[in-house]
Motif scaffolding. Structure first.
Motif, PDB file in Angstrom:
ATOM      1  N   ILE A  28       0.842  -1.197   0.000  1.00  0.00           N
ATOM      2  CA  ILE A  28       0.000   0.000   0.000  1.00  0.00           C
ATOM      3  C   ILE A  28       0.878   1.249   0.000  1.00  0.00           C
ATOM      4  CG2 ILE A  28      -1.770   1.301   1.288  1.00  0.00           C
ATOM      5  CD1 ILE A  28      -2.744  -1.398   0.044  1.00  0.00           C
ATOM      6  N   LEU A  29       1.909   1.259   0.847  1.00  0.00           N
ATOM      7  CA  LEU A  29       2.812   2.406   0.915  1.00  0.00           C
ATOM      8  C   LEU A  29       3.571   2.585  -0.395  1.00  0.00           C
ATOM      9  CD1 LEU A  29       4.162   1.933   4.543  1.00  0.00           C
ATOM     10  CD2 LEU A  29       2.345   3.464   3.755  1.00  0.00           C
ATOM     11  N   PHE A  30       3.999   1.488  -1.013  1.00  0.00           N
ATOM     12  CA  PHE A  30       4.690   1.546  -2.295  1.00  0.00           C
ATOM     13  C   PHE A  30       3.787   2.166  -3.362  1.00  0.00           C
ATOM     14  CE2 PHE A  30       5.544  -0.281  -6.471  1.00  0.00           C
ATOM     15  CZ  PHE A  30       6.853   0.145  -6.673  1.00  0.00           C
ATOM     16  N   LEU A  31       2.531   1.756  -3.393  1.00  0.00           N
ATOM     17  CA  LEU A  31       1.604   2.306  -4.380  1.00  0.00           C
ATOM     18  C   LEU A  31       1.420   3.811  -4.175  1.00  0.00           C
ATOM     19  CD1 LEU A  31      -1.065  -0.545  -4.538  1.00  0.00           C
ATOM     20  CD2 LEU A  31       0.632   0.053  -6.288  1.00  0.00           C
ATOM     21  N   LEU A  32       1.295   4.244  -2.927  1.00  0.00           N
ATOM     22  CA  LEU A  32       1.177   5.677  -2.652  1.00  0.00           C
ATOM     23  C   LEU A  32       2.427   6.418  -3.122  1.00  0.00           C
ATOM     24  CD1 LEU A  32      -0.466   5.637   0.870  1.00  0.00           C
ATOM     25  CD2 LEU A  32      -1.482   6.564  -1.221  1.00  0.00           C
ATOM     26  N   LYS A  33       3.589   5.850  -2.827  1.00  0.00           N
ATOM     27  CA  LYS A  33       4.857   6.459  -3.238  1.00  0.00           C
ATOM     28  C   LYS A  33       4.942   6.547  -4.759  1.00  0.00           C
ATOM     29  CE  LYS A  33       9.503   5.113  -3.596  1.00  0.00           C
ATOM     30  NZ  LYS A  33       9.846   3.994  -4.244  1.00  0.00           N
ATOM     31  N   SER A  34       4.346   5.585  -5.430  1.00  0.00           N
ATOM     32  CA  SER A  34       4.379   5.536  -6.893  1.00  0.00           C
ATOM     33  C   SER A  34       3.351   6.452  -7.541  1.00  0.00           C
ATOM     34  CB  SER A  34       4.143   4.103  -7.360  1.00  0.00           C
ATOM     35  OG  SER A  34       5.171   3.265  -6.895  1.00  0.00           O
ATOM     36  N   GLY A  35       2.587   7.174  -6.715  1.00  0.00           N
ATOM     37  CA  GLY A  35       1.644   8.150  -7.250  1.00  0.00           C
ATOM     38  C   GLY A  35       0.197   7.701  -7.282  1.00  0.00           C
ATOM     39  N   PHE A  36      -0.074   6.495  -6.804  1.00  0.00           N
ATOM     40  CA  PHE A  36      -1.466   6.032  -6.747  1.00  0.00           C
ATOM     41  C   PHE A  36      -2.215   6.850  -5.699  1.00  0.00           C
ATOM     42  CE2 PHE A  36       0.204   2.591  -9.051  1.00  0.00           C
ATOM     43  CZ  PHE A  36      -0.797   1.721  -9.455  1.00  0.00           C
ATOM     44  N   THR A  37      -3.446   7.173  -5.984  1.00  0.00           N
ATOM     45  CA  THR A  37      -4.313   7.814  -4.996  1.00  0.00           C
ATOM     46  C   THR A  37      -5.008   6.713  -4.193  1.00  0.00           C
ATOM     47  OG1 THR A  37      -6.214   7.794  -6.486  1.00  0.00           O
ATOM     48  CG2 THR A  37      -4.782   9.760  -6.546  1.00  0.00           C
TER      49      THR A  37
END
Length: 72
Positions: A28-37
């Protein structure tokens, strides 16, 4: 306080996951870091509500702050 994150040796070898799932918190944190909302993560993982995603991130931040001296 732990409502959204659990760690159980029987689930992914004890890696922290979103409660009730096998979804790793670091994903989840990786996705946020990658720009996912939060909305995009919810689309990727529809079993997670937007509230659960936000709560997981908040809880992860609280756990990091609480245990910073042990981590660093």
């Amino acid at each position: 306080m732990k409502q959204f994150i659990i760690s159980n040796p029987e689930i992914l070898g004890g890696k922290p996951v979103v409660s009730g799932t096998r979804i790793p918190v670091d994903q989840i944190l990786f996705l946020l870091k990658s720009g996912f909302t939060i909305e995009a993560i919810n689309e990727e993982y529809p079993q997670l509500s937007k509230e659960t995603i936000a709560g997981t991130v908040d809880e992860a931040a609280e756990l990091l702050n609480k245990n910073a001296s042990q981590i660093l």
